[in-house]
Enzyme design. Structure first.
Site, PDB file in Angstrom:
ATOM      1  N   PHE A 176       0.846  -1.194   0.000  1.00 52.46           N
ATOM      2  CA  PHE A 176       0.000   0.000   0.000  1.00 52.46           C
ATOM      3  C   PHE A 176       0.879   1.241   0.000  1.00 52.46           C
ATOM      4  O   PHE A 176       2.058   1.202   0.339  1.00 52.46           O
ATOM      5  CB  PHE A 176      -0.941   0.004   1.209  1.00 52.46           C
ATOM      6  CG  PHE A 176      -0.226   0.034   2.540  1.00 52.46           C
ATOM      7  CD1 PHE A 176       0.045   1.244   3.166  1.00 52.46           C
ATOM      8  CD2 PHE A 176       0.182  -1.136   3.160  1.00 52.46           C
ATOM      9  CE1 PHE A 176       0.708   1.285   4.379  1.00 52.46           C
ATOM     10  CE2 PHE A 176       0.845  -1.108   4.376  1.00 52.46           C
ATOM     11  CZ  PHE A 176       1.108   0.107   4.994  1.00 52.46           C
ATOM     12  N   CYS A 177       0.279   2.359  -0.407  1.00 49.03           N
ATOM     13  CA  CYS A 177       0.957   3.653  -0.415  1.00 49.03           C
ATOM     14  C   CYS A 177      -0.105   4.742  -0.296  1.00 49.03           C
ATOM     15  O   CYS A 177      -1.288   4.437  -0.108  1.00 49.03           O
ATOM     16  CB  CYS A 177       1.809   3.828  -1.669  1.00 49.03           C
ATOM     17  SG  CYS A 177       0.865   3.683  -3.212  1.00 49.03           S
ATOM     18  N   THR A 178       0.273   5.986  -0.423  1.00 45.90           N
ATOM     19  CA  THR A 178      -0.655   7.086  -0.169  1.00 45.90           C
ATOM     20  C   THR A 178      -1.862   7.068  -1.102  1.00 45.90           C
ATOM     21  O   THR A 178      -3.008   7.081  -0.650  1.00 45.90           O
ATOM     22  CB  THR A 178       0.062   8.444  -0.298  1.00 45.90           C
ATOM     23  OG1 THR A 178       1.209   8.447   0.541  1.00 45.90           O
ATOM     24  CG2 THR A 178      -0.870   9.583   0.104  1.00 45.90           C
ATOM     25  N   ILE A 205      -4.046   4.565   0.659  1.00 46.54           N
ATOM     26  CA  ILE A 205      -4.488   4.879   2.021  1.00 46.54           C
ATOM     27  C   ILE A 205      -5.602   5.920   2.009  1.00 46.54           C
ATOM     28  O   ILE A 205      -6.551   5.842   2.791  1.00 46.54           O
ATOM     29  CB  ILE A 205      -3.297   5.397   2.855  1.00 46.54           C
ATOM     30  CG1 ILE A 205      -2.174   4.366   2.887  1.00 46.54           C
ATOM     31  CG2 ILE A 205      -3.735   5.756   4.273  1.00 46.54           C
ATOM     32  CD1 ILE A 205      -0.824   4.950   3.290  1.00 46.54           C
TER      33      ILE A 205
END
Length: 298
Positions: A176-178, A205
């Site tokens: 996952f990332c922003t 996210i």
């Protein structure tokens, strides 16, 4: 509802003419009083911008008028103040720099997982959860049980994979990332490295915090964002973090109580290794900021 809409979007697409797209993109955004940054590269487009409801709607229609960006998606959050000072459209080699040639999410990419399905996936004990963001972002919030690669930049990610992960041992990997762009490219890279089951959070996210209620959330802390809001929490509400002007690390209310924190000059993360020249410049800059504010308040 606050009147400023913050829109984050990206799309991996074949744009060999990306340089020719810069002038019309910039002209359109300026005509709509939109501020922020858009990156253009041969591999696609990546941007975070802010403006009125009408201007953001117009921008998305403008982007989708380009056939290669027809299915571009965006995420929205809201704020009372414009979080960007001006509008920039930059030309780059990559919209998210991994530094490895031949990685193309349009050719091969991991399995997208919706925010609603994410909790079930990362609750599986056989799944290795990886936060693909930079170390200072991970410091203020991440998912329960996630591995922090402790990378300073995305270009460090391949070295982390090489040293830490094994396709024969780590059968299922969830990343996952922003906003989703890093882990989409990371998933393409890992599949090329022989990993078989690679998943990534669709929309990142930000979409998770928007969609999943706080009482069902497995997210701990706040999410760093690359604008003047600094961080957001559940429901994309602006968080409590500010940013150190000297080192750019986000600082919590507790950090700001430290004797090593000095507004505009230093924080607990940089106080002990801040070069004197940098400290002196920061002190002078802060002095000028205070004087400027006094003049504007008169």
């Amino acid at each position: 509802m606050p009147e400023i809409v913050v829109a984050a979007f990206y799309k991996f697409a074949n744009l060999p003419d990306f340089r020719e797209l810069q002038p019309p993109f910039l002209k359109f955004c300026l005509s709509q009083n939109i501020n922020g940054t858009i990156l253009l590269a041969p591999e696609g487009v990546n941007g975070t911008v802010a403006g009125s409801r009408e201007s953001i709607n117009s921008l998305m229609a403008f982007l989708k008028a380009e056939p290669r960006l027809l299915d571009i998606e965006h995420k929205e959050s809201f704020t009372n103040e414009l979080p960007f000072d001006r509008m920039k459209v930059k030309l780059k080699k990559e919209i998210v720099p991994l530094g490895v040639s031949g990685v193309d999410p349009n050719v091969i990419v991991g399995t997208y997982v919706s925010p609603e399905e994410w909790n079930q996936l990362i609750s599986d004990p056989e799944v290795v959860i990886i936060d693909t963001r930079n170390d200072y972002e991970v410091d203020i919030g991440t998912f329960k049980g996630a591995i922090d690669p402790k990378t300073k930049r995305f270009r460090d990610f391949p070295a982390f994979v090489s040293k830490t992960l094994d396709p024969d041992k780590h059968k299922k990997v969830a990343m996952f990332c922003t906003g989703g762009i890093r882990c989409e490219k990371a998933s393409s890279y890992m599949l090329q490295q022989g990993f078989k089951e690679v998943f990534h959070l669709k929309g990142g996210i930000l979409k998770y915090l928007e969609k999943i209620p706080a009482d069902k959330s497995l997210w701990n802390g706040e999410c760093f964002v690359f604008d003047q809001r600094i961080a957001v929490g559940n429901g994309l509400i602006v968080g409590d973090h500010e940013q150190c002007y000297a080192c750019r690390h986000p600082v919590s209310p507790k950090d700001r109580e430290s004797p090593k924190f000095r507004l505009g000059v230093s924080c607990p993360y940089c106080f002990d290794n801040l070069p004197e020249k940098t400290r002196a410049r920061a002190i002078e800059r802060q002095k000028q900021n205070v004087l400027s504010k006094k003049r504007s308040d008169q």
